[in-house]
Design an enzyme around this catalytic site. Structure first.
Site, short mmCIF file in Angstrom:
data_model
loop_
_atom_site.label_atom_id
_atom_site.label_comp_id
_atom_site.label_asym_id
_atom_site.label_seq_id
_atom_site.Cartn_x
_atom_site.Cartn_y
_atom_site.Cartn_z
N GLU A 98 37.95 49.36 97.90
CA GLU A 98 37.45 48.07 97.26
C GLU A 98 37.41 47.13 97.92
O GLU A 98 37.73 46.23 99.01
CB GLU A 98 38.92 47.87 95.77
CG GLU A 98 38.68 47.03 94.31
CD GLU A 98 39.49 46.80 94.51
OE1 GLU A 98 40.85 47.55 94.62
OE2 GLU A 98 39.45 45.40 93.14
N ARG B 142 50.02 57.68 102.97
CA ARG B 142 49.27 56.51 104.00
C ARG B 142 50.09 56.38 105.28
O ARG B 142 50.68 56.23 105.10
CB ARG B 142 49.44 55.38 102.66
CG ARG B 142 50.77 54.82 102.50
CD ARG B 142 50.78 54.30 101.14
NE ARG B 142 49.68 52.69 101.36
CZ ARG B 142 48.65 52.67 101.07
NH1 ARG B 142 48.10 53.24 100.01
NH2 ARG B 142 47.51 51.10 100.85
N LYS C 193 46.56 44.67 101.10
CA LYS C 193 45.53 43.80 101.47
C LYS C 193 46.04 42.65 100.40
O LYS C 193 45.51 41.40 100.54
CB LYS C 193 44.04 43.82 100.46
CG LYS C 193 43.20 45.03 101.70
CD LYS C 193 42.51 45.36 100.78
CE LYS C 193 42.10 46.39 99.76
NZ LYS C 193 40.88 46.89 99.76
P1 ATP Z 1 45.58 48.01 99.55
O1 ATP Z 1 47.25 48.61 99.41
O2 ATP Z 1 45.60 47.93 101.56
O3 ATP Z 1 45.09 47.26 99.56
P2 ATP Z 1 43.67 49.95 98.84
O4 ATP Z 1 44.48 51.55 99.25
O5 ATP Z 1 43.62 49.04 97.62
O6 ATP Z 1 44.80 49.29 99.75
P3 ATP Z 1 40.92 50.10 99.03
O7 ATP Z 1 40.40 48.88 99.56
O8 ATP Z 1 41.47 50.91 97.38
O9 ATP Z 1 42.58 50.43 99.90
O10 ATP Z 1 41.54 51.64 99.88
C1 ATP Z 1 40.35 52.54 100.34
C2 ATP Z 1 40.31 53.93 101.10
O11 ATP Z 1 41.63 54.00 101.93
C3 ATP Z 1 41.51 54.37 99.88
O12 ATP Z 1 41.28 55.51 99.98
C4 ATP Z 1 42.37 54.30 100.17
O13 ATP Z 1 43.69 55.78 99.49
C5 ATP Z 1 42.85 53.89 101.86
N1 ATP Z 1 43.96 53.65 102.36
C6 ATP Z 1 44.93 52.33 102.56
N2 ATP Z 1 44.82 52.03 102.93
C7 ATP Z 1 45.37 53.07 103.38
C8 ATP Z 1 46.31 53.08 104.42
N3 ATP Z 1 47.68 52.53 104.65
N4 ATP Z 1 46.88 54.29 105.01
C9 ATP Z 1 45.64 55.41 104.53
N5 ATP Z 1 45.09 55.83 103.86
C10 ATP Z 1 44.18 54.18 103.23
MG MG Z 2 43.32 49.88 95.64
#
Ligand code: ATP
Ligand code: MG
Length: 556
Positions: free
Chosen positions: A35, A259, A269
């Site tokens: 995102e 994760r 984020k």
């Molecule tokens: P955050 O919780 O840090 O804001 P998010 O999951 O909302 O992260 P996205 O932009 O939706 O962020 O993530 C893009 C991809 O990265 C998704 O497939 C998510 O599952 C993966 N991802 C995000 N954080 C992690 C992590 N700590 N370990 C592994 N994969 C991750």
């Molecule tokens: Mg997300």
């Protein structure tokens, strides 16, 4: 070879089984779906290495898809930084796609559900909708709008799209099962009204699909064969499967892994954005941040990050990885690649009293002793006056002190053996000059002195030294799991940044390349800060030579 010996992770097992069975004609298509509401962090790197890595291993492809369904938090700046970071990590996506490009198709899917009697427009308030869902132990109850006719739902949903209602006045919900044990199936929201400008579609839409209605369908539209995501999406999977079945669209399948969590680090984020907005750090690319841009500015290499992600493997259960492993990976990489240089961080002057005034020599040192040929040599000017590290001299040393003290001898790296004769002190009693004599026959590489000394210290010629700023970093948080604290910002380490305004380095470092790692002998690995002002170079310490943190822990 090594890969064949390693056992397969559970995703590789699934893919190999699918290929064997000829599922999707043996095709493998993964995607990385960020995102665009922030900069990528090391957790995202884990997902990138996994998604791109699986596709590479099985001759597949990987799409980059921006999951841009939330107009309020998303920005083009983030889109650009995400693309830059993925390329820097060493990956190239096959197609660059945006969920917002599917808004029309998704709208069509919603219409299809309404026509099948599987979605309805609900006028209830958010509180009433929450109440209608019940609790995990109690089934939900229908709102008065659940049994609207297909015609009425079609008319209202179209009016929603046409901007006839204010934000929050109505939502579109799936009509599934208000008693389902999985809360995500209790008539989840599919669309909400939001009169907001979108970074790509502008003002074209005032209704936006919910993440859960967009995500699975986008995988399906792109015919993703293996949709890999993190564990928190396990309870959403039945909803994605239900939508795929009801809409009769391409059956993408979702698989979940744990994760990446790192100790002494926050990774969401949202929290990172708070650190930036409240100025606890300099920005998203502050070298203390776990963002890709922060790690890059700190001096991490793409290879070290990929290596780290591969080493931790793919788990099905949540765990916390020691940030020491990340540091180990960069140290291992830089030990092989960094060019060696000398820098004095806390200087005191050493005068070689038997070295003629005004004389200078150009000595030389290999750039990289770890490889045959040393990757060439650089010139190191030497003279009568040198800067050395204050901690390398002691007036009353303990036993086994192999550096300088009155009467002791030490080798100056790449130069001569010197013997300390005397010191000069200022009025307060602190040492301002160390007087030594040098042994002319002890020159490195052509030493005929027959002397054996135990210690070697680094130095920089006073007449040739360049003044730079050096920034030393420590962990940004001083508790293991800051995210578990009531206020994670209360555990920020107040000493995470130490600035040395004037350090002395050998002149060759004026040619330092940004992005290249240097080992400042005995002091750690450093890199030129990409935001250095042109009149004064700034070097960031990437990592220490050894794990000082682990040593501290042992002492306690
Ligand atoms: P955050 O919780 O840090 O804001 P998010 O999951 O909302 O992260 P996205 O932009 O939706 O962020 O993530 C893009 C991809 O990265 C998704 O497939 C998510 O599952 C993966 N991802 C995000 N954080 C992690 C992590 N700590 N370990 C592994 N994969 C991750
Ligand atoms: Mg997300």
């Amino acid at each position: 070879m090594i890969n064949e010996e390693k056992s397969l992770n559970f995703l590789e097992e699934i893919i190999e089984e699918d290929i064997r069975k000829g599922k999707h004609g043996g095709r493998v298509l993964t995607r990385f779906p960020p995102e665009p509401n922030g900069y990528l962090h090391i957790g995202h790197a884990k997902s990138i290495v996994l998604n791109f890595g699986l596709a590479q291993k099985y001759n597949g492809k990987t799409n980059l898809r921006f999951d841009d369904t939330n107009p309020v938090t998303e920005e083009t700046e983030y889109v650009d930084s995400i693309k830059n970071d993925i390329r820097w990590l060493g990956f190239q996506w096959t197609e660059e796609l945006y969920t917002s490009d599917y808004f029309e198709i998704l709208y069509g899917y919603a219409i299809k559900l309404i026509k099948k009697g599987l979605a309805y427009v609900d006028d209830s308030t958010p509180e009433e909708i929450a109440a209608s869902k019940g609790t995990p132990t109690e089934p939900g109850k229908p709102t008065p709008y659940r049994d609207r006719s297909v015609e009425e739902n079609l008319r209202l949903f179209e009016a929603m799209r046409d901007g006839k209602f204010p934000d929050g006045a109505k939502v579109l919900r799936a009509k599934i099962d208000l008693a389902n044990p999985n809360m995500h199936l209790r008539d989840p929201l599919l669309y909400r009204i939001k009169h907001a400008h979108h970074h790509r579609t502008g003002d074209k839409w005032c209704i936006y699909p919910m993440y859960d209605f967009a995500h699975g369908q986008s995988d399906s539209i792109e015919q993703i064969t293996h949709s890999v995501c993190t564990l928190e999406f396990v309870p959403h999977r039945p909803l994605y499967d239900w939508l795929i079945e009801q809409l009769e669209i391409f059956p993408s399948k979702q698989y979940e892994f744990a994760r990446l969590n790192l100790n002494y680090t926050v990774m969401s984020k949202r929290k990172l954005l708070q650190l930036v907005n409240e100025r606890h750090v300099e920005g998203w690319d502050d070298p203390r941040m776990p963002t890709i841009s922060g790690l890059r500015r700190r001096g991490y290499t793409p290879a070290s990050i990929r290596n780290f992600c591969e080493r931790i493997g793919v788990a099905k259960r949540e765990n916390i990885i020691d940030v020491g492993l990340l540091e180990f990976c960069i140290r291992e990489d830089l030990n092989k690649t960094a060019w060696r240089r000398m820098a004095v961080l806390d200087p005191v002057k050493l005068v070689i009293t038997n070295y003629p005034e005004g004389r200078e020599e150009i000595l030389s040192g290999e750039n990289n002793p770890e490889v045959a040929g040393g990757e060439g040599e650089r010139d190191i000017p030497f003279g009568r006056e040198l800067w050395i590290e204050r901690e390398d001299f002691m007036e009353n040393p303990p036993k086994k002190f192999f550096r300088l003290a009155p009467g002791l001898m030490v080798r100056l790296k790449h130069a001569y053996i010197v013997k300390c004769d005397d010191v000069v002190k200022d009025a307060t009693g602190s040492v301002i000059e160390i007087h030594c004599t040098y042994i002319p026959e002890s020159k490195s590489g052509e030493d005929t002195s027959g002397l054996k000394v135990k210690g070697t210290i680094h130095w920089v010629s006073v007449a040739h030294a360049k003044t730079v700023e050096i920034r030393l970093y420590d962990r940004l948080f001083n508790v293991e799991n800051p995210a578990a604290e009531e206020d994670f910002k209360a555990s920020i380490n107040p000493d995470s940044l130490q600035i040395i305004k004037s350090a002395y380095v050998e002149p060759d470092l004026l040619n330092a390349d940004p992005g290249k790692g240097y080992q400042f002998i005995r002091k750690g690995y450093f890199t030129l800060d990409t935001k250095s002002p042109s009149d004064k170079l700034v070097f960031n310490r990437t990592v220490t030579l050894r794990d000082t943190w682990a040593k501290e822990m042992q002492k306690e």
